[in-house]
Write an enzyme that holds these catalytic residues in place. Structure first.
Site, PDB file in Angstrom:
ATOM      1  N   VAL A   1     -10.814   2.679  -3.431  1.00 32.61           N
ATOM      2  CA  VAL A   1     -10.444   2.083  -4.721  1.00 32.61           C
ATOM      3  C   VAL A   1     -11.436   0.953  -4.982  1.00 32.61           C
ATOM      4  O   VAL A   1     -11.603   0.054  -4.133  1.00 32.61           O
ATOM      5  CB  VAL A   1      -9.001   1.553  -4.721  1.00 32.61           C
ATOM      6  CG1 VAL A   1      -8.682   0.878  -6.048  1.00 32.61           C
ATOM      7  CG2 VAL A   1      -8.005   2.686  -4.462  1.00 32.61           C
TER       8      VAL A   1
ATOM      9  N   ASP B   1       0.861  -1.187   0.000  1.00 29.79           N
ATOM     10  CA  ASP B   1       0.000   0.000   0.000  1.00 29.79           C
ATOM     11  C   ASP B   1       0.898   1.239   0.000  1.00 29.79           C
ATOM     12  O   ASP B   1       1.824   1.328   0.810  1.00 29.79           O
ATOM     13  CB  ASP B   1      -0.905  -0.023   1.239  1.00 29.79           C
ATOM     14  CG  ASP B   1      -2.031   0.992   1.145  1.00 29.79           C
ATOM     15  OD1 ASP B   1      -1.750   2.191   0.948  1.00 29.79           O
ATOM     16  OD2 ASP B   1      -3.193   0.591   1.275  1.00 29.79           O
TER      17      ASP B   1
ATOM     18  N   HIS C   1      -6.818  -5.536   3.067  1.00 28.16           N
ATOM     19  CA  HIS C   1      -5.670  -4.901   3.712  1.00 28.16           C
ATOM     20  C   HIS C   1      -5.067  -5.877   4.723  1.00 28.16           C
ATOM     21  O   HIS C   1      -5.798  -6.450   5.533  1.00 28.16           O
ATOM     22  CB  HIS C   1      -6.108  -3.659   4.493  1.00 28.16           C
ATOM     23  CG  HIS C   1      -6.698  -2.569   3.648  1.00 28.16           C
ATOM     24  ND1 HIS C   1      -5.972  -1.458   3.268  1.00 28.16           N
ATOM     25  CD2 HIS C   1      -7.941  -2.400   3.116  1.00 28.16           C
ATOM     26  CE1 HIS C   1      -6.746  -0.658   2.545  1.00 28.16           C
ATOM     27  NE2 HIS C   1      -7.946  -1.212   2.438  1.00 28.16           N
TER      28      HIS C   1
ATOM     29  N   HIS D   1     -10.275  -5.716  -2.584  1.00 29.04           N
ATOM     30  CA  HIS D   1      -8.952  -5.938  -2.015  1.00 29.04           C
ATOM     31  C   HIS D   1      -9.059  -6.103  -0.511  1.00 29.04           C
ATOM     32  O   HIS D   1     -10.029  -5.648   0.106  1.00 29.04           O
ATOM     33  CB  HIS D   1      -7.994  -4.791  -2.347  1.00 29.04           C
ATOM     34  CG  HIS D   1      -8.519  -3.446  -1.952  1.00 29.04           C
ATOM     35  ND1 HIS D   1      -9.443  -2.745  -2.701  1.00 29.04           N
ATOM     36  CD2 HIS D   1      -8.272  -2.673  -0.857  1.00 29.04           C
ATOM     37  CE1 HIS D   1      -9.722  -1.599  -2.104  1.00 29.04           C
ATOM     38  NE2 HIS D   1      -9.034  -1.538  -0.981  1.00 29.04           N
TER      39      HIS D   1
HETATM   40  P1  AMP Z   1      -9.697   1.252   0.325  1.00 31.42           P
HETATM   41  O1  AMP Z   1      -9.920   2.602   0.918  1.00 31.42           O
HETATM   42  O2  AMP Z   1     -10.063   0.104   1.208  1.00 31.42           O
HETATM   43  O3  AMP Z   1     -10.351   1.184  -1.042  1.00 31.42           O
HETATM   44  O4  AMP Z   1      -8.144   1.112   0.145  1.00 31.42           O
HETATM   45  C1  AMP Z   1      -7.440   1.537  -0.957  1.00 31.42           C
HETATM   46  C2  AMP Z   1      -5.996   1.529  -0.544  1.00 31.42           C
HETATM   47  O5  AMP Z   1      -5.216   1.642  -1.712  1.00 31.42           O
HETATM   48  C3  AMP Z   1      -5.599   2.679   0.373  1.00 31.42           C
HETATM   49  O6  AMP Z   1      -5.059   2.142   1.565  1.00 31.42           O
HETATM   50  C4  AMP Z   1      -4.564   3.458  -0.436  1.00 31.42           C
HETATM   51  O7  AMP Z   1      -3.518   3.936   0.350  1.00 31.42           O
HETATM   52  C5  AMP Z   1      -4.097   2.422  -1.424  1.00 31.42           C
HETATM   53  N1  AMP Z   1      -3.619   2.896  -2.705  1.00 31.42           N
HETATM   54  C6  AMP Z   1      -4.121   3.893  -3.464  1.00 31.42           C
HETATM   55  N2  AMP Z   1      -3.437   3.997  -4.625  1.00 31.42           N
HETATM   56  C7  AMP Z   1      -2.501   3.008  -4.604  1.00 31.42           C
HETATM   57  C8  AMP Z   1      -1.484   2.579  -5.505  1.00 31.42           C
HETATM   58  N3  AMP Z   1      -1.292   3.187  -6.686  1.00 31.42           N
HETATM   59  N4  AMP Z   1      -0.692   1.544  -5.144  1.00 31.42           N
HETATM   60  C9  AMP Z   1      -0.863   0.930  -3.950  1.00 31.42           C
HETATM   61  N5  AMP Z   1      -1.798   1.289  -3.054  1.00 31.42           N
HETATM   62  C10 AMP Z   1      -2.608   2.310  -3.373  1.00 31.42           C
END
Ligand code: AMP
Length: 141
Positions: A99, A34, A105, A103
């Site tokens: 996003v 992340d 975490h 996924h």
């Molecule tokens: P969520 O809020 O559960 O959708 O988590 C999305 C996660 O993706 C967040 O923890 C962000 O920090 C992470 N994130 C956003 N853009 C990227 C990226 N390009 N590469 C890796 N992690 C990312």
């Protein structure tokens, strides 16, 4: 809008259109760092099958996804000598999802160390690379 957007960030990473610090890949699942970690070693486990989140996913996705989540949880615990590992997963904006590709975490936890904010500060690429290397080594060992 609750349809799957094939141009979301993780879809781009899965296609190789955007870079990531990858720690694991098989036929069904990818795991990478992340970029705004809530703790040292924060890793995302992402199924290759497209779904917006858990709510619209094919249940067949969950077996491989959670098998890899377990592997990554064990690896990060070992790699960072963590006291515990938090597994988190959000569905739709009200829950914290930002996003829109399913996924999970995986966040190493340390006694007395609070989580940093969700989608907070960007980590330095060299730190992400070093942490990815530690996780890969733990996966191999
Ligand atoms: P969520 O809020 O559960 O959708 O988590 C999305 C996660 O993706 C967040 O923890 C962000 O920090 C992470 N994130 C956003 N853009 C990227 C990226 N390009 N590469 C890796 N992690 C990312």
């Amino acid at each position: 809008m609750t349809v799957y957007d094939p141009d979301n960030i993780f879809a781009k990473i899965l296609r190789g259109d955007l870079p990531s610090h990858k720690v694991y890949e098989d036929d069904h699942v990818v795991a990478f760092m992340d970029v705004m970690p809530q703790g040292t070693g924060h890793t995302l486990v992402v199924p290759k099958a497209p779904s917006r989140n858990l709510l619209d996913a094919d249940p067949a996705t969950f077996g491989p996804l959670f098998a890899v989540t377990q592997k990554i949880a064990s690896a990060v615990k070992k790699a960072f000598a963590a006291d515990g590992v938090a597994i988190m997963q959000f569905n739709e904006p009200a829950s914290g999802q930002t996003v829109y590709h399913l996924h999970v975490h995986v966040i190493p936890r340390f006694d007395g160390v609070p989580l940093r904010p969700h989608t907070g500060d960007m980590e330095k690429p060299e730190v992400l690379a070093a942490n990815a290397a530690r996780i890969k080594a733990a996966l191999e060992g």
